[in-house]
Motif scaffolding. Sequence first.
Motif, PDB file in Angstrom:
ATOM      1  N   GLY A  34       6.182   3.117   2.027  1.00 22.03           N
ATOM      2  CA  GLY A  34       7.555   3.614   1.866  1.00 22.03           C
ATOM      3  C   GLY A  34       8.531   3.113   2.913  1.00 22.03           C
ATOM      4  O   GLY A  34       9.706   3.515   2.899  1.00 22.03           O
ATOM      5  N   SER A  35       8.096   2.237   3.821  1.00 23.69           N
ATOM      6  CA  SER A  35       9.023   1.738   4.853  1.00 23.69           C
ATOM      7  C   SER A  35      10.202   1.000   4.234  1.00 23.69           C
ATOM      8  O   SER A  35      11.319   1.040   4.757  1.00 23.69           O
ATOM      9  CB  SER A  35       8.298   0.782   5.807  1.00 23.69           C
ATOM     10  OG  SER A  35       7.286   1.470   6.482  1.00 23.69           O
ATOM     11  N   ILE A  85       7.968  -1.060  -7.191  1.00 26.53           N
ATOM     12  CA  ILE A  85       6.743  -1.817  -6.900  1.00 26.53           C
ATOM     13  C   ILE A  85       5.525  -1.089  -7.463  1.00 26.53           C
ATOM     14  O   ILE A  85       4.639  -1.691  -8.076  1.00 26.53           O
ATOM     15  CB  ILE A  85       6.607  -2.046  -5.374  1.00 26.53           C
ATOM     16  CG1 ILE A  85       7.707  -3.008  -4.905  1.00 26.53           C
ATOM     17  CG2 ILE A  85       5.233  -2.588  -5.021  1.00 26.53           C
ATOM     18  CD1 ILE A  85       7.852  -3.108  -3.402  1.00 26.53           C
ATOM     19  N   GLN A 134       3.064  -5.019   5.501  1.00 29.89           N
ATOM     20  CA  GLN A 134       2.191  -5.891   4.720  1.00 29.89           C
ATOM     21  C   GLN A 134       2.847  -7.243   4.406  1.00 29.89           C
ATOM     22  O   GLN A 134       2.275  -8.054   3.680  1.00 29.89           O
ATOM     23  CB  GLN A 134       1.823  -5.202   3.395  1.00 29.89           C
ATOM     24  CG  GLN A 134       0.883  -4.026   3.543  1.00 29.89           C
ATOM     25  CD  GLN A 134      -0.479  -4.490   4.009  1.00 29.89           C
ATOM     26  OE1 GLN A 134      -0.709  -4.660   5.218  1.00 29.89           O
ATOM     27  NE2 GLN A 134      -1.392  -4.710   3.072  1.00 29.89           N
ATOM     28  N   TYR A 173       0.825  -1.219   0.000  1.00 26.90           N
ATOM     29  CA  TYR A 173       0.000   0.000   0.000  1.00 26.90           C
ATOM     30  C   TYR A 173       0.855   1.264   0.000  1.00 26.90           C
ATOM     31  O   TYR A 173       0.444   2.328   0.432  1.00 26.90           O
ATOM     32  CB  TYR A 173      -1.059   0.002   1.091  1.00 26.90           C
ATOM     33  CG  TYR A 173      -0.598  -0.180   2.538  1.00 26.90           C
ATOM     34  CD1 TYR A 173       0.653   0.220   2.977  1.00 26.90           C
ATOM     35  CD2 TYR A 173      -1.481  -0.727   3.470  1.00 26.90           C
ATOM     36  CE1 TYR A 173       1.052   0.067   4.294  1.00 26.90           C
ATOM     37  CE2 TYR A 173      -1.102  -0.881   4.804  1.00 26.90           C
ATOM     38  CZ  TYR A 173       0.165  -0.489   5.191  1.00 26.90           C
ATOM     39  OH  TYR A 173       0.553  -0.642   6.508  1.00 26.90           O
TER      40      TYR A 173
HETATM   41  S1  SF4 Z   1       6.437  -3.085  -0.035  1.00 31.38           S
HETATM   42 FE1  SF4 Z   1       5.741  -2.931   2.083  1.00 31.38          FE
HETATM   43  S2  SF4 Z   1       7.131  -1.447   3.021  1.00 31.38           S
HETATM   44 FE2  SF4 Z   1       7.324  -1.180   0.789  1.00 31.38          FE
HETATM   45  S3  SF4 Z   1       5.879   0.417   0.261  1.00 31.38           S
HETATM   46 FE3  SF4 Z   1       4.820  -1.549   0.015  1.00 31.38          FE
HETATM   47  S4  SF4 Z   1       3.743  -1.904   1.947  1.00 31.38           S
HETATM   48 FE4  SF4 Z   1       5.301  -0.320   2.347  1.00 31.38          FE
END
Ligand code: SF4
Length: 181
Positions: free
Chosen positions: A41-42, A62, A94, A38
């Motif tokens: 940005g982590s 992504i 996620q 979602y």
């Molecule tokens: S992959 Fe996980 S950590 Fe990276 S932006 Fe998507 S939900 Fe956030």
Amino acid sequence: MANTDIKIKETLRSSELEPNFAEEITKHPGGEKLYLCYQCGSCAGGCPVGKITNSYKPRQIIRMALLGIKNEVLSSDSIWLCASCYTCQERCPQEVEIADLMLAIRNIAAKEGHAPKAFVEQATSLIENGRIPKITGLTQRRRTSLGLPELSPAPADVVKKIAAITGFEQLMEKLKEEAKK
Ligand code: SF4
Ligand code: SF4
């Protein structure tokens, strides 16, 4: 690497998108959880590669994959910058398997004829010599001077056999042909 920045057009036309790209990624091992992202940005925030270069942004890759911006993602060397350290996978709320997802995207890219020359050269050396770096007389002498034992010959025949059975050798041949075009 020549083209590490992903080229993004300011205006995207739906006709230029590949709507099945995300679905294709989810069918590869490691890509299954792509749709769970979602965009928090982590992953990008904790990525050690992202800290040293602006050319690698996992969240952006992504997002582009989800939008179906296939050609730009697959033809960019940016996807090959992930160091597979798995920091992002530890942090993703996620549980998207980002490092494995990058491997899935790289596998698709390689099958479609995209891979950095340096990677193809390393893979070719592995297939031909059983090791990526060639062990020279100088290397052996340095080891001896450091009190290290001589390296035994790599099992090149076994590695070559595995590469042939798995199709890896044929894939590298294809990529070398692509590079000549
Ligand atoms: S992959 Fe996980 S950590 Fe990276 S932006 Fe998507 S939900 Fe956030
Ligand atoms: S696995 Fe790749 S994307 Fe994830 S934090 Fe490490 S280098 Fe960055």
